[in-house]
Enzyme design. Structure first.
Site, PDB file in Angstrom:
ATOM      1  N   GLU A 395       0.843  -1.222   0.000  1.00 17.05           N
ATOM      2  CA  GLU A 395       0.000   0.000   0.000  1.00 17.05           C
ATOM      3  C   GLU A 395       0.873   1.266   0.000  1.00 17.05           C
ATOM      4  OE1 GLU A 395      -3.339  -0.067  -0.161  1.00 17.05           O
ATOM      5  OE2 GLU A 395      -3.840  -2.091   0.494  1.00 17.05           O
TER       6      GLU A 395
HETATM    7  C1  LIG Z   1       2.777 -10.009   0.458  1.00 18.59           C
HETATM    8  C2  LIG Z   1       2.660  -8.958  -0.597  1.00 18.59           C
HETATM    9  C3  LIG Z   1       1.429  -8.707  -1.180  1.00 18.59           C
HETATM   10  C4  LIG Z   1       1.323  -7.739  -2.190  1.00 18.59           C
HETATM   11  N1  LIG Z   1       0.101  -7.561  -2.810  1.00 18.59           N
HETATM   12  C5  LIG Z   1       0.027  -6.755  -3.894  1.00 18.59           C
HETATM   13  C6  LIG Z   1      -1.190  -6.681  -4.655  1.00 18.59           C
HETATM   14  O1  LIG Z   1      -2.203  -7.313  -4.326  1.00 18.59           O
HETATM   15  N2  LIG Z   1      -1.203  -5.917  -5.779  1.00 18.59           N
HETATM   16  C7  LIG Z   1      -0.106  -5.200  -6.178  1.00 18.59           C
HETATM   17  O2  LIG Z   1      -0.191  -4.515  -7.190  1.00 18.59           O
HETATM   18  N3  LIG Z   1       1.067  -5.242  -5.473  1.00 18.59           N
HETATM   19  C8  LIG Z   1       1.149  -6.002  -4.352  1.00 18.59           C
HETATM   20  N4  LIG Z   1       2.329  -6.084  -3.639  1.00 18.59           N
HETATM   21  C9  LIG Z   1       3.494  -5.316  -4.092  1.00 18.59           C
HETATM   22  C10 LIG Z   1       3.792  -4.122  -3.201  1.00 18.59           C
HETATM   23  O3  LIG Z   1       2.816  -3.153  -3.361  1.00 18.59           O
HETATM   24  C11 LIG Z   1       5.217  -3.620  -3.574  1.00 18.59           C
HETATM   25  O4  LIG Z   1       6.132  -4.602  -3.119  1.00 18.59           O
HETATM   26  C12 LIG Z   1       5.504  -2.280  -2.928  1.00 18.59           C
HETATM   27  O5  LIG Z   1       4.753  -1.265  -3.562  1.00 18.59           O
HETATM   28  C13 LIG Z   1       7.001  -1.892  -3.017  1.00 18.59           C
HETATM   29  O6  LIG Z   1       7.486  -2.014  -4.304  1.00 18.59           O
HETATM   30  P1  LIG Z   1       8.857  -2.807  -4.587  1.00 18.59           P
HETATM   31  O7  LIG Z   1       8.718  -4.131  -3.926  1.00 18.59           O
HETATM   32  O8  LIG Z   1       9.107  -2.776  -6.032  1.00 18.59           O
HETATM   33  O9  LIG Z   1       9.965  -1.992  -3.814  1.00 18.59           O
HETATM   34  P2  LIG Z   1      10.797  -0.764  -4.392  1.00 18.59           P
HETATM   35  O10 LIG Z   1       9.888   0.228  -4.998  1.00 18.59           O
HETATM   36  O11 LIG Z   1      11.912  -1.288  -5.204  1.00 18.59           O
HETATM   37  O12 LIG Z   1      11.385  -0.154  -3.046  1.00 18.59           O
HETATM   38  C14 LIG Z   1      12.555  -0.651  -2.392  1.00 18.59           C
HETATM   39  C15 LIG Z   1      12.961   0.340  -1.302  1.00 18.59           C
HETATM   40  O13 LIG Z   1      13.272   1.614  -1.907  1.00 18.59           O
HETATM   41  C16 LIG Z   1      12.455   2.621  -1.359  1.00 18.59           C
HETATM   42  N5  LIG Z   1      12.095   3.581  -2.398  1.00 18.59           N
HETATM   43  C17 LIG Z   1      11.574   3.346  -3.622  1.00 18.59           C
HETATM   44  N6  LIG Z   1      11.353   4.485  -4.274  1.00 18.59           N
HETATM   45  C18 LIG Z   1      11.735   5.489  -3.466  1.00 18.59           C
HETATM   46  C19 LIG Z   1      11.749   6.922  -3.573  1.00 18.59           C
HETATM   47  N7  LIG Z   1      11.270   7.572  -4.633  1.00 18.59           N
HETATM   48  N8  LIG Z   1      12.239   7.622  -2.534  1.00 18.59           N
HETATM   49  C20 LIG Z   1      12.694   7.004  -1.414  1.00 18.59           C
HETATM   50  N9  LIG Z   1      12.690   5.668  -1.254  1.00 18.59           N
HETATM   51  C21 LIG Z   1      12.219   4.907  -2.267  1.00 18.59           C
HETATM   52  C22 LIG Z   1      11.229   1.904  -0.819  1.00 18.59           C
HETATM   53  O14 LIG Z   1      10.590   2.646   0.198  1.00 18.59           O
HETATM   54  C23 LIG Z   1      11.829   0.612  -0.311  1.00 18.59           C
HETATM   55  O15 LIG Z   1      12.361   0.785   0.975  1.00 18.59           O
HETATM   56  C24 LIG Z   1       2.457  -6.995  -2.596  1.00 18.59           C
HETATM   57  C25 LIG Z   1       3.693  -7.237  -1.976  1.00 18.59           C
HETATM   58  C26 LIG Z   1       3.797  -8.193  -1.001  1.00 18.59           C
HETATM   59  C27 LIG Z   1       5.141  -8.449  -0.382  1.00 18.59           C
END
Ligand SMILES: Cc1cc2nc3c(=O)[nH]c(=O)nc-3n(C[C@H](O)[C@H](O)[C@H](O)COP(=O)(O)OP(=O)(O)OC[C@H]3O[C@@H](n4cnc5c(N)ncnc54)[C@H](O)[C@@H]3O)c2cc1C
Length: 586
Positions: A395
C-alpha cells in the site's frame, strides 16, 4: 467545509470527535458479526489456510460476503449493505485478527470491489459487483510489476488497441494478493505503451494465468503470485475509468487502502496486547507472575498507550470522512466518497505509517514478553511478528508515504486550500522576537498535554515555513527533511487524537476516563521527546549560525513540557490490563 489537514491550524472540539466509545448500535452489531465470523469460521481453519487450502479460503470469502462484510460501503442495489466508514473500520479491525485472511479480504473489498464501485460504469457494476460483494467471486488488484513497485506508473504491461475497439493485454504482474485463485482482476496496463489505464480482466479469458506461489516470510494463509497476461483480448466495455486515467483509479484506491490498513493494524495490535497480557499473567519466574515486574509493566503500559493513540486517530479520521460525506448532501454515493477519500489522503497516509509501525512495535514486545516461547512456532507470537512485517511495504512503502504526507500538505498550502503559509509566516516573525508567545492554557481538561499539542503544531509550522522559504520547489528533493516533517506530523495528529478522546471521556464521565488520561499523557510525553529530536535534526539540516541558534532556542521554549510521571501511569495501565485480561479501551 470539513477539510483534511485543517486540524493543524484549527482548534478541534473534543465533544464532537468520534471515538470508539461513541459507536452506534448498528456499528456494534456489524462489529460483532465480524468478530463471530473470525472466531467461529476463520480461526479454527488457520492450520489448513496456512497449508494453502485455497478452496477453503474461497468458502470463507463466500461466508464473509453472505454476512454482508464485503460490501459495507456498497449500495444495496449491488448487493452491499451501504454503511458508513466507521462501520468499515470496525469490520476491518476484526477481520485482521488473522492477518492472512485480512489480506484476502483487503484485496477483495478495498482493491477490487471499491475501484469497480467508484470508477465502474453502470454496466460494469451490474456485471461484477453482485458476485464480488456476495463473495461468490474473488477479486485481485494487479498494479505492481517486478520492475515497478513504488514507481508503479512506469509499468511495462501493454494494452494494444484493436480496430474493433478492444485491447490486447500482455505483461506480467508481481506479488498479487489472491493471485492464485481470483476470478476477477483489476489490471493496470499502458494503452499503446503510453496511456496508463485500468481494466477489468476475467481469469476465464484465454491468456490469463497465475504463476507459482511466492515463498514469503509470513502471510502463509494468503495467496501471492505473479499474474501473467499473454495476448489477452479485453473488450472496450472493460476499461475501468478513462483511458489514460489509470493513475486516478490507482491513487484513489490507495487512499482508501491505506486508511483500512491502519484499521487492520489497529485490530491486530489490540488482539496482541490481550495475548501478551494473558501470557504475562500466567508465566511465573522467580516465584511470581512476570506481569508483576516493572520492566514488563512498562511494556504493557507502553503498548496500551501507543494502541490508544492509533485507535483514537483511526476513529477520529473515520468520523471526519463520514462527516464530509454527509456534508456533501449527496448521500453515500461513489462521488462524495471519492471526494472525501481524496480530502483525507494525508490522514490516510498517516494511518498507514503509524498503524504499521505501532503494530510492529507491539508484536515485537509480544515476542519479548513470551521469551523463548515467543521464538517458537508452538505459540502464535512469532507468526504474528512475521505476518505484520509486510504492512510497512505494501500500500505504498512507509518511505513513500512519509514523503507524501508533508508533500500533500505543502501542495494544499501553496494552492491556498489550507491557510498554512500565513500561519507559518506569522510564527517566523514571532520566533525572531524574544517575547514569542507560548501556547496558552485553553481551559480544557489535561491542560499541560493540551499546551504540548499546541506546541507540536507550532513546531510543524516553524519547520514547514523554514523548509518552504529555504528550498522552495526543490523541497521535494530533500527527502530527509520531508521524512522528519512527516514523523512530527504523525506524532502531532496522533497526540491530538489521543488528547481529544481522553478529554471527551472526561466530559462524558466515562468509567475509564482516568486510564484514558494516563494513556494519552504517556503518548504525548513520549511524542514530545521524539518531536524535539526530529525537529533539531531537521533545523540543523536547513539553517546554520545565528539563525539556527535562534530557532533552536525557540524550539526549546516551545517544547518546555514538564515531564509527567509516566512510570506510574504505565504501571496503572498495565495492572488494569492484566486485571481485564485484554486491551483496556475496547
Ligand atoms: C505479500 C505482498 C502482497 C502484495 N500484494 C500486492 C497486490 O495485491 N497488488 C499489487 O499490485 N502489489 C502487491 N504487492 C506489491 C507491493 O505493493 C510492492 O512490493 C511495494 O509497492 C514496493 O514495491 P517494490 O517491492 O518494487 O519496492 P521498491 O519500490 O523497489 O522499493 C525498495 C525500497 O526503496 C524505497 N524507495 C523506492 N522508491 C523510493 C523513492 N522515490 N524515494 C525514497 N525511497 C524509495 C522503498 O521505500 C523501499 O524501501 C504486494 C507485496 C507483497 C510483499
Amino acid at each position: 467545509m470539513i477539510r483534511g489537514g485543517a486540524w493543524l491550524i484549527e482548534h478541534s472540539d473534543p465533544s464532537t470527535v468520534m471515538t470508539p466509545e461513541h459507536l452506534s448500535d448498528e456499528h456494534r452489531l456489524i462489529g460483532q458479526t465480524a468478530a463471530e465470523f473470525i472466531d467461529n469460521e476463520v480461526l479454527p481453519a488457520v492450520e489448513r489456510l496456512e497449508q494453502k487450502d485455497w478452496a477453503l479460503n474461497r468458502e470463507l470469502v463466500a461466508k464473509c460476503g453472505a454476512l454482508g462484510l464485503l460490501g459495507t460501503n456498497v449500495p444495496e442495489e449491488y448487493g452491499g449493505v451501504d454503511l458508513d466508514k466507521i462501520a468499515t473500520l470496525v469490520v476491518s479491525e476484526q477481520l485482521s485478527r488473522y492477518s492472512s485472511f485480512g489480506a484476502t479480504f483487503g484485496a477483495q473489498a478495498n482493491l477490487t470491489i471499491l475501484p469497480i464501485y467508484m470508477f465502474g460504469t453502470d454496466d460494469q457494476k451490474k456485471r461484477y459487483l453482485p458476485g464480488l460483494v456476495s463473495g461468490q467471486q474473488v477479486g485481485a488488484y494487479c498494479l505492481s510489476e517486478s520492475g515497478s513497485g513504488s514507481d508503479s506508473l512506469s509499468a511495462k504491461t501493454k494494452a494494444m488497441r484493436q480496430e474493433d475497439g478492444s485491447f490486447v493485454l500482455s505483461g506480467e504482474k508481481m506479488w498479487i494478493t489472491n493471485g492464485g485463485f481470483a476470478d476477477i482482476y483489476v489490471v493496470f496496463a499502458k494503452v499503446d505503451g503510453e496511456q496508463f489505464t485500468a481494466f477489468i480482466v476475467e481469469r476465464a479469458w484465454p491468456g490469463v494465468s497465475s504463476g507459482k506461489e511466492e515463498h514469503k516470510m509470513g502471510l502463509h494463509g494468503s495467496s501471492t503470485t505473479p499474474v501473467i497476461l499473454q495476448d489477452v483480448t479485453v473488450p472496450a466495455a472493460n476499461v475501468l475509468g478513462d483511458v489514460g486515467k489509470g493513475h486516478k483509479v490507482a491513487f484513489n484506491v490507495l487512499n482508501f487502502g491505506r486508511f483500512k490498513l491502519g484499521a487492520m493494524c489497529s485490530g491486530g495490535s489490540r488482539a496482541a496486547i490481550g495475548e501478551a497480557t494473558k501470557y504475562a499473567a500466567t508465566r511465573k519466574q522467580f516465584g511470581v507472575a512476570i506481569a508483576t515486574f516493572g520492566a514488563i509493566k512498562h511494556k504493557i503500559g507502553e503498548m496500551t498507550s501507543r494502541q490508544y493513540a492509533l485507535e483514537s486517530m483511526m476513529y477520529r479520521t473515520a468520523g471526519l470522512i463520514d462527516a464530509r460525506v454527509v456534508a456533501s448532501g449527496e448521500g453515500h454515493g461513489a462521488q462524495p466518497m471519492l471526494q472525501a477519500l481524496e480530502e483525507f489522503a494525508i490522514e490516510a497516509s498517516i494511518a498507514k505509517v503509524l498503524g504499521s509501525e505501532v503494530i510492529d512495535y507491539i508484536l515485537d514486545e509480544n515476542v519479548q514478553i513470551h521469551g523463548g516461547n515467543g521464538y517458537v512456532r508452538d505459540y502464535p507470537a512469532e507468526g504474528h511478528y512475521r505476518d505484520a512485517r509486510v504492512n510497512r511495504i505494501f500500500e505504498g512503502t512507509n518511505e513513500i508515504n512519509r514523503l507524501l504526507i508533508p508533500g500533500m500538505l505543502m501542495k494544499r498550502a501553496l494552492k491556498g486550500e489550507l491557510a498554512l503559509i500565513p500561519a507559518a509566516m506569522k510564527l517566523q516573525d514571532e520566533i525572531m522576537s524574544p517575547a514569542m508567545s507560548l501556547p496558552e492554557d485553553d481551559g480544557a481538561a489535561l491542560a499541560e498535554e493540551s499546551r504540548a499539542v499546541s506546541a507540536f503544531k507550532k513546531v510543524v509550522l516553524m519547520l514547514a515555513g523554514t523548509a518552504m522559504q529555504g528550498y522552495g520547489e526543490k523541497l521535494q528533493d530533500e527527502q530527509e527533511v520531508l521524512s522528519y516533517l512527516a514523523d512530527i506530523l504523525i506524532d502531532t495528529y496522533a497526540s491530538e487524537s489521543a488528547l481529544l478522546r481522553a478529554q471527551r471521556a472526561i466530559l462524558d464521565s466515562h468509567a475509564t476516563s482516568d486510564l484514558q488520561s494516563d494513556a494519552a499523557r504517556v503518548y504525548i510525553d513520549e511524542a514530545a521527546g521524539r518531536i524535539e529530536i526530529a525537529a533539531r535534526h531537521c533545523l540543523a539540516a536547513m539553517a546554520e549560525g545565528d539563525v539556527l541558534r535562534t530557532q533552536l532556542a525557540a524550539l526549546r521554549r516551545l517544547l518546555k513540557v514538564t515531564p509527567a510521571n509516566t512510570v506510574v501511569m504505565r504501571r496503572r495501565l498495565a495492572d488494569a490490563t492484566v486485571r481485564k485480561g485484554a486491551y483496556l479501551f475496547y
